[in-house]
Design a protein around this motif. Sequence first.
Motif, mmCIF file in Angstrom:
data_model
loop_
_atom_site.group_PDB
_atom_site.id
_atom_site.type_symbol
_atom_site.label_atom_id
_atom_site.label_comp_id
_atom_site.label_asym_id
_atom_site.label_seq_id
_atom_site.Cartn_x
_atom_site.Cartn_y
_atom_site.Cartn_z
ATOM 1 N N GLU A 151 46.251 -17.650 -23.069
ATOM 2 C CA GLU A 151 45.496 -16.603 -23.763
ATOM 3 C C GLU A 151 44.747 -17.163 -24.961
ATOM 4 O OE1 GLU A 151 45.172 -13.334 -22.685
ATOM 5 O OE2 GLU A 151 46.166 -14.180 -20.928
ATOM 6 N N VAL A 152 45.208 -18.294 -25.484
ATOM 7 C CA VAL A 152 44.539 -18.964 -26.604
ATOM 8 C C VAL A 152 43.863 -20.249 -26.152
ATOM 9 C CG1 VAL A 152 44.861 -20.097 -28.843
ATOM 10 C CG2 VAL A 152 46.078 -17.968 -28.335
ATOM 11 N N THR A 153 44.547 -21.051 -25.353
ATOM 12 C CA THR A 153 44.034 -22.389 -25.032
ATOM 13 C C THR A 153 42.914 -22.383 -23.995
ATOM 14 O OG1 THR A 153 45.735 -22.737 -23.332
ATOM 15 C CG2 THR A 153 46.263 -23.431 -25.584
ATOM 16 N N ASP A 154 42.857 -21.361 -23.147
ATOM 17 C CA ASP A 154 41.794 -21.251 -22.150
ATOM 18 C C ASP A 154 40.650 -20.435 -22.750
ATOM 19 O OD1 ASP A 154 40.325 -19.708 -19.952
ATOM 20 O OD2 ASP A 154 41.437 -21.177 -18.780
ATOM 21 N N GLU A 155 39.477 -21.043 -22.901
ATOM 22 C CA GLU A 155 38.381 -20.366 -23.591
ATOM 23 C C GLU A 155 37.999 -19.051 -22.920
ATOM 24 O OE1 GLU A 155 34.328 -21.834 -25.597
ATOM 25 O OE2 GLU A 155 34.233 -21.822 -23.395
ATOM 26 N N ARG A 156 37.951 -19.022 -21.609
ATOM 27 C CA ARG A 156 37.555 -17.788 -20.937
ATOM 28 C C ARG A 156 38.526 -16.658 -21.273
ATOM 29 N NH1 ARG A 156 34.643 -15.284 -17.192
ATOM 30 N NH2 ARG A 156 35.642 -13.734 -15.895
ATOM 31 N N ARG A 157 39.811 -16.941 -21.274
ATOM 32 C CA ARG A 157 40.784 -15.892 -21.563
ATOM 33 C C ARG A 157 40.761 -15.516 -23.048
ATOM 34 N NH1 ARG A 157 45.963 -17.234 -17.715
ATOM 35 N NH2 ARG A 157 46.794 -15.376 -18.736
ATOM 36 N N ARG A 158 40.514 -16.501 -23.895
ATOM 37 C CA ARG A 158 40.451 -16.217 -25.333
ATOM 38 C C ARG A 158 39.293 -15.271 -25.649
ATOM 39 N NH1 ARG A 158 38.569 -20.746 -27.385
ATOM 40 N NH2 ARG A 158 36.674 -19.811 -28.234
ATOM 41 N N LEU A 159 38.205 -15.382 -24.908
ATOM 42 C CA LEU A 159 37.001 -14.591 -25.174
ATOM 43 C C LEU A 159 37.012 -13.225 -24.481
ATOM 44 C CD1 LEU A 159 34.348 -17.430 -24.805
ATOM 45 C CD2 LEU A 159 35.013 -16.287 -26.927
ATOM 46 N N THR A 160 38.150 -12.790 -24.013
ATOM 47 C CA THR A 160 38.252 -11.570 -23.204
ATOM 48 C C THR A 160 37.536 -10.382 -23.828
ATOM 49 O OG1 THR A 160 40.284 -12.197 -22.061
ATOM 50 C CG2 THR A 160 39.875 -9.843 -22.340
ATOM 51 N N GLU A 161 37.816 -10.072 -25.084
ATOM 52 C CA GLU A 161 37.270 -8.857 -25.691
ATOM 53 C C GLU A 161 35.747 -8.919 -25.822
ATOM 54 O OE1 GLU A 161 41.513 -9.276 -26.831
ATOM 55 O OE2 GLU A 161 39.784 -10.598 -26.832
ATOM 56 N N LEU A 162 35.231 -10.065 -26.224
ATOM 57 C CA LEU A 162 33.773 -10.207 -26.329
ATOM 58 C C LEU A 162 33.111 -10.076 -24.965
ATOM 59 C CD1 LEU A 162 33.489 -13.007 -28.998
ATOM 60 C CD2 LEU A 162 32.083 -10.944 -28.973
ATOM 61 N N ARG A 163 33.682 -10.722 -23.961
ATOM 62 C CA ARG A 163 33.102 -10.634 -22.617
ATOM 63 C C ARG A 163 33.148 -9.192 -22.111
ATOM 64 N NH1 ARG A 163 36.040 -14.035 -20.679
ATOM 65 N NH2 ARG A 163 37.564 -12.717 -19.638
ATOM 66 N N ASN A 164 34.267 -8.501 -22.320
ATOM 67 C CA ASN A 164 34.377 -7.116 -21.867
ATOM 68 C C ASN A 164 33.346 -6.217 -22.545
ATOM 69 O OD1 ASN A 164 36.517 -7.714 -20.157
ATOM 70 N ND2 ASN A 164 38.093 -7.049 -21.595
ATOM 71 N N PHE A 165 33.159 -6.416 -23.844
ATOM 72 C CA PHE A 165 32.190 -5.599 -24.576
ATOM 73 C C PHE A 165 30.775 -5.854 -24.060
ATOM 74 C CE2 PHE A 165 29.155 -5.144 -28.096
ATOM 75 C CZ PHE A 165 29.352 -3.809 -28.425
ATOM 76 N N ILE A 166 30.417 -7.116 -23.923
ATOM 77 C CA ILE A 166 29.066 -7.458 -23.473
ATOM 78 C C ILE A 166 28.809 -6.924 -22.063
ATOM 79 C CG2 ILE A 166 27.569 -9.388 -22.798
ATOM 80 C CD1 ILE A 166 28.854 -10.942 -25.145
ATOM 81 N N GLU A 167 29.779 -7.065 -21.173
ATOM 82 C CA GLU A 167 29.607 -6.576 -19.809
ATOM 83 C C GLU A 167 29.470 -5.057 -19.788
ATOM 84 O OE1 GLU A 167 32.904 -8.174 -17.622
ATOM 85 O OE2 GLU A 167 32.004 -10.177 -17.471
ATOM 86 N N THR A 168 30.177 -4.370 -20.683
ATOM 87 C CA THR A 168 30.065 -2.911 -20.752
ATOM 88 C C THR A 168 28.695 -2.496 -21.272
ATOM 89 O OG1 THR A 168 32.455 -2.765 -21.148
ATOM 90 C CG2 THR A 168 31.154 -0.812 -21.635
ATOM 91 N N VAL A 169 28.199 -3.199 -22.303
ATOM 92 C CA VAL A 169 26.859 -2.923 -22.819
ATOM 93 C C VAL A 169 25.806 -3.171 -21.740
ATOM 94 C CG1 VAL A 169 25.091 -3.731 -24.439
ATOM 95 C CG2 VAL A 169 27.430 -3.372 -25.236
#
Length: 288
Positions: A257-275
């Motif tokens: 959840e921290v060491t994998d960049e994709r998983r760390r960026l979960t909230e930003l990716r979710n927000f952008i995809e929703t927008v």
Amino acid sequence: MLRFLVAESETPQAREERRGSVGRSSGETYLDILEKLAPGVVCDRIQPADADAALPPGATLAGFDAVFLTGSPLHLYEETPKTRRTIAFMRAVFEVGTPAFGSCAGLQVATVAAGGSVRRNAHGQEAAFARRITLTEAGRVHPLLAGRPASYDAPAIHTDEVASLPPGAVLLAGNRVTAVQAAEIRFERGVFWGIQYHPEIGLDEVAGALRRQAEGLVEAGLAGSRDDVEAYAGQIDALHRKPTRRNLAWQLGLDEEVTDERRRLTELRNFIETVARFGRAGPFSVGK
């Protein structure tokens, strides 16, 4: 094509100190991440705490698809020209209805702008990582946190916290140290999704933040000396250079959840995809 506005409320001194330690300000970190998550996006930046802050010529807040609020050393419970300007900026974002996202101080700014309150951390500061962040019932079904497990860690460094959310806000996650780790805030015509932690920063920036705040960490009793801070920061730096080093991840108590960049960026990716999918409709419609 999406157009984003990054609102960076660091003071000029804080921006330069951050650049000196990790090579970029908080706003510049956001710009890098947004361009990675949304290739082709047009990004502008504003420093709303500054007296001469201005949008690009011809731009309006309503003309952006989303606004992103970065971390900041501002204390929102202090009445200063910088805090007044920053809060006024966020109220303007709410008034025009542009969807907004914020981390750390960004959550605090939105909270105060919508009528909530902020205080010094009641249980002491979180430094380096927020541990065992736990989803609320609402958080388990909210699109901001889609893909997060029921409990997880995240990069976090803050001395202030949300004391009370604004009326109608929804608590999405918290932990033992900080009750409000994630929330949705609806005010005027706008919707804000925020988190107290920092999904946008890599482990190198965590290490840099520890070094910048070493004296305060010693004073707070979180480290015995500046050498202790440096040793801890050195381990984090080493894991940044090679995230697959299981021994370092184990020593630091971290997982993917921290060491994998994709998983760390979960909230930003979710927000952008929703927008990108809904614009100001769907989850960002006032009254939904």
